[in-house]
Write a protein that holds these residues in place. Structure first.
Motif, PDB file in Angstrom:
ATOM      1  N   SER A  28      37.395  48.372  34.595  1.00 29.37           N
ATOM      2  CA  SER A  28      36.160  47.273  34.683  1.00 29.37           C
ATOM      3  C   SER A  28      35.063  47.931  34.496  1.00 29.37           C
ATOM      4  O   SER A  28      33.981  47.309  34.165  1.00 29.37           O
ATOM      5  CB  SER A  28      36.630  46.598  36.046  1.00 29.37           C
ATOM      6  N   ASN A  41      35.087  42.172  37.633  1.00 29.02           N
ATOM      7  CA  ASN A  41      35.163  42.581  39.243  1.00 29.02           C
ATOM      8  C   ASN A  41      35.572  44.091  39.084  1.00 29.02           C
ATOM      9  O   ASN A  41      36.648  44.526  38.918  1.00 29.02           O
ATOM     10  CB  ASN A  41      36.076  41.755  39.716  1.00 29.02           C
ATOM     11  N   THR A  50      41.836  43.508  39.059  1.00 26.68           N
ATOM     12  CA  THR A  50      42.015  42.719  38.044  1.00 26.68           C
ATOM     13  C   THR A  50      43.502  42.270  37.919  1.00 26.68           C
ATOM     14  O   THR A  50      44.277  43.316  37.866  1.00 26.68           O
ATOM     15  CB  THR A  50      41.651  43.610  36.693  1.00 26.68           C
ATOM     16  N   ASP A  70      39.489  43.686  29.397  1.00 25.22           N
ATOM     17  CA  ASP A  70      39.885  44.588  30.627  1.00 25.22           C
ATOM     18  C   ASP A  70      41.186  43.922  30.727  1.00 25.22           C
ATOM     19  O   ASP A  70      41.776  42.942  30.436  1.00 25.22           O
ATOM     20  CB  ASP A  70      38.592  44.073  31.610  1.00 25.22           C
TER      21      ASP A  70
HETATM   22 MG   LIG Z   1      39.741  46.513  36.972  1.00 30.13          MG
END
Ligand SMILES: [Mg+2]
Ligand SMILES: Nc1nc2c(ncn2[C@@H]2O[C@H](COP(=O)(O)OP(=O)(O)O)[C@@H](O)[C@H]2O)c(=O)[nH]1
Length: 98
Positions: A28, A41, A50, A70
């Motif tokens: 991320s 995030n 995530t 992501d």
């Molecule tokens: Mg992540």
């Protein structure tokens, strides 16, 4: 500026980037660096922050469009195998249709 160079691209050129790797190794954070803003995030945690694949798009100064996907830590996920499988499929669909 204004001269041509090897990195110049046409305006409609596009790249799709899928961030893969273990939870907590900076997927991320890497995505945010590429996007130039805090879109994903990212924080220090051994549990994935995530939980689902997410696609964000950015356009570089040279016109290149980058789709950044992501992903959760798909290979150290503690969820049900079929949930992980569906998430991997979703991620591939995002990459394919973007
Ligand atoms: Mg992540
Ligand atoms: N020092 C350092 N910390 C990083 C780097 N990349 C990520 N981090 C930190 O590692 C932690 C986990 O990063 P995150 O992006 O959430 O990992 P993800 O689970 O792979 O998405 C966060 O606290 C980040 O700030 C890096 O290249 N260097």
């Amino acid at each position: 500026m204004g001269g041509s160079n090897d990195w110049e691209v046409t305006n409609n050129e596009k790249r799709t980037l899928v961030l893969l790797g273990r939870t907590g190794n900076g997927k991320s954070a890497t995505g945010n660096s590429i996007l130039g803003s805090k879109e994903f995030n990212s924080k220090c945690s051994s549990n994935g922050v995530t939980s689902a694949c997410e696609l964000k798009t950015t356009r570089l100064d040279n016109g290149l469009i980058i789709d950044v996907i992501d992903t959760p830590g798909l290979f150290d996920f503690t969820g049900e195998p079929d949930v992980i499988g569906k998430e991997i499929v979703k991620c591939m669909e995002l990459a394919h249709y973007s």
